[in-house]
Design a protein around this motif. Sequence first.
Motif, PDB file in Angstrom:
ATOM      1  N   VAL A   1       0.817  -1.273   0.185  1.00 44.26           N
ATOM      2  CA  VAL A   1       0.044   0.046   0.131  1.00 44.26           C
ATOM      3  C   VAL A   1       0.850   1.339   0.084  1.00 44.26           C
ATOM      4  N   LEU A   2       1.830   1.214   0.617  1.00 43.55           N
ATOM      5  CA  LEU A   2       2.884   2.436   0.757  1.00 43.55           C
ATOM      6  C   LEU A   2       3.447   2.843  -0.622  1.00 43.55           C
ATOM      7  N   MET A   3       3.709   1.445  -1.392  1.00 48.70           N
ATOM      8  CA  MET A   3       4.244   1.692  -2.653  1.00 48.70           C
ATOM      9  C   MET A   3       3.015   2.329  -3.684  1.00 48.70           C
ATOM     10  N   LEU A   4       2.081   1.792  -3.350  1.00 53.51           N
ATOM     11  CA  LEU A   4       0.578   2.675  -4.043  1.00 53.51           C
ATOM     12  C   LEU A   4       0.683   3.969  -4.063  1.00 53.51           C
ATOM     13  N   TRP A   5       1.167   4.661  -2.743  1.00 57.06           N
ATOM     14  CA  TRP A   5       1.241   5.884  -2.626  1.00 57.06           C
ATOM     15  C   TRP A   5       2.154   6.594  -3.471  1.00 57.06           C
ATOM     16  N   PHE A   6       3.413   6.083  -3.488  1.00 60.61           N
ATOM     17  CA  PHE A   6       4.730   6.653  -4.393  1.00 60.61           C
ATOM     18  C   PHE A   6       4.421   6.533  -5.654  1.00 60.61           C
ATOM     19  N   HIS A   7       3.740   5.452  -6.224  1.00 58.37           N
ATOM     20  CA  HIS A   7       3.214   5.253  -7.540  1.00 58.37           C
ATOM     21  C   HIS A   7       2.234   6.507  -7.931  1.00 58.37           C
ATOM     22  N   ASP A   8       1.296   6.989  -6.859  1.00 55.57           N
ATOM     23  CA  ASP A   8       0.447   7.963  -7.107  1.00 55.57           C
ATOM     24  C   ASP A   8       1.232   9.191  -7.432  1.00 55.57           C
ATOM     25  N   LEU A   9       2.297   9.234  -6.602  1.00 56.80           N
ATOM     26  CA  LEU A   9       3.085  10.656  -6.744  1.00 56.80           C
ATOM     27  C   LEU A   9       3.732  10.693  -8.071  1.00 56.80           C
ATOM     28  N   ILE A  10       4.218   9.764  -8.364  1.00 60.88           N
ATOM     29  CA  ILE A  10       4.466   9.466  -9.884  1.00 60.88           C
ATOM     30  C   ILE A  10       3.699   9.927 -11.090  1.00 60.88           C
ATOM     31  N   ASN A  11       2.565   9.315 -10.746  1.00 59.56           N
ATOM     32  CA  ASN A  11       1.403   9.860 -11.876  1.00 59.56           C
ATOM     33  C   ASN A  11       0.899  11.065 -11.779  1.00 59.56           C
TER      34      ASN A  11
ATOM     35  N   ALA B   1      10.703   7.857  -7.576  1.00 53.66           N
ATOM     36  CA  ALA B   1      11.016   6.446  -8.110  1.00 53.66           C
ATOM     37  C   ALA B   1      12.144   5.691  -7.277  1.00 53.66           C
ATOM     38  N   GLN B   2      13.111   6.385  -6.605  1.00 53.14           N
ATOM     39  CA  GLN B   2      13.906   5.997  -5.864  1.00 53.14           C
ATOM     40  C   GLN B   2      13.211   5.292  -4.384  1.00 53.14           C
ATOM     41  N   SER B   3      12.295   5.901  -3.969  1.00 53.63           N
ATOM     42  CA  SER B   3      11.719   5.356  -2.847  1.00 53.63           C
ATOM     43  C   SER B   3      10.801   4.201  -2.967  1.00 53.63           C
ATOM     44  N   LEU B   4      10.200   3.830  -4.288  1.00 51.56           N
ATOM     45  CA  LEU B   4       9.764   2.616  -4.710  1.00 51.56           C
ATOM     46  C   LEU B   4      11.009   1.521  -4.704  1.00 51.56           C
ATOM     47  N   SER B   5      12.177   1.995  -5.140  1.00 54.08           N
ATOM     48  CA  SER B   5      13.154   0.916  -5.291  1.00 54.08           C
ATOM     49  C   SER B   5      13.485   0.586  -3.533  1.00 54.08           C
ATOM     50  N   LEU B   6      13.515   1.550  -2.869  1.00 52.88           N
ATOM     51  CA  LEU B   6      13.632   1.159  -1.440  1.00 52.88           C
ATOM     52  C   LEU B   6      12.491   0.332  -0.739  1.00 52.88           C
ATOM     53  N   ILE B   7      11.482   0.450  -1.032  1.00 52.78           N
ATOM     54  CA  ILE B   7      10.286  -0.161  -0.595  1.00 52.78           C
ATOM     55  C   ILE B   7      10.409  -1.744  -1.143  1.00 52.78           C
ATOM     56  N   LEU B   8      10.827  -1.778  -2.416  1.00 50.12           N
ATOM     57  CA  LEU B   8      10.989  -3.255  -2.808  1.00 50.12           C
ATOM     58  C   LEU B   8      12.227  -3.690  -2.304  1.00 50.12           C
ATOM     59  N   GLU B   9      13.098  -3.078  -1.853  1.00 51.41           N
ATOM     60  CA  GLU B   9      14.353  -3.663  -1.159  1.00 51.41           C
ATOM     61  C   GLU B   9      13.958  -4.054   0.189  1.00 51.41           C
ATOM     62  N   ALA B  10      13.207  -3.262   0.679  1.00 51.97           N
ATOM     63  CA  ALA B  10      12.591  -3.790   2.215  1.00 51.97           C
ATOM     64  C   ALA B  10      11.876  -5.022   2.189  1.00 51.97           C
ATOM     65  N   LYS B  11      10.822  -4.932   1.177  1.00 52.78           N
ATOM     66  CA  LYS B  11      10.105  -6.335   0.837  1.00 52.78           C
ATOM     67  C   LYS B  11      10.943  -7.699   0.687  1.00 52.78           C
ATOM     68  N   ARG B  12      12.007  -7.326  -0.065  1.00 49.65           N
ATOM     69  CA  ARG B  12      12.881  -8.629  -0.262  1.00 49.65           C
ATOM     70  C   ARG B  12      13.599  -8.886   1.227  1.00 49.65           C
TER      71      ARG B  12
END
Length: 328
Positions: free
Chosen positions: A255-265, A296-307
Amino acid sequence: MSSWMDIKELQPLVAQMLTNSFKKDRVSHAYLFQGDRGTGKREMSTLFAKSIFCKEREEAEPCQECRDCKRIDSGNHPDLHWVSPSGQSIKKEQILELQKEFTYTGLESNRKVYIIVDADRMTANAANRLLKFLEEPSQQTTAMLLTENSQSILDTIRSRCQLLAFQPLNPERVEQQLEAQGVSTSNAKILASLTNNLKEAEELNDDDWFANVRKLVIQLIGVLLNKPNEGLLFINHQWMPHFKERQQLQIGLDVLMLWFHDLINQYLDRQQAIIFQQEKEKRDQAVLRWSRQSAAQSLSLILEAKRKINQNVHPTLVMEQLTLQLQR
């Protein structure tokens, strides 16, 4: 789903193949329905059974009103047999009982249908017993095996079935289905973005725990924007107590990723794609805090946290590190 017209909207190819089998009078003796949970396998197998038994059907479409259709709806049709896992698996005894039932003459007609749910969970003995059953098919018998993992089913069983692949549902379709069930537009957008599995989306929507996930994500963004020095405090005292299990934390991060996706949109002026439509004021504020590149970098950081969560790194440490990174 009450008709083939309904189900064709969700699974057009599979529905077309099954309805054609009635038009050409070529109903197979065994089918393997393969697809993710929530893609309509159980609903289609029920509708297919109705089409087989209904004496008033028009081409493939059952009438829905006759005795056969209503008994299938109530789960009381004597010639339709369901087999589901008993505990963790489908056991040999269940298949033996099924075979025993099929030695009797049909009570309503000469036709018999059986549906095996989670067929990949058959024990080896159950699978071998079913194989013998499939090797001697009766023209009056139709089997439907439902599975999310057809690769776990014996090759010899798969080779005797007509394989029908159920496709993941379109996110827009999931959103529409949820709204039709009374889910708010904002929640439907979030749920459809998280999963294309309608049943899973419905379960999340009914879960009181999930109702607070969106609120916590917005609160975290507010802290990062206005009180960054309190970020770690928020994580330890409000975020982590809510996300007690790793899978729950994965959903929170999604859900946090969706927020940053919204920011890019927002940067790309793709207003229709924005999920958190009601948070425009906070999003306008966030644009001043995060550039398109840093979002976009924040999305990468969240993906790394998920890993890291998947790698069993301590969840609190992962979230603390992520919070510090998002503050920069």
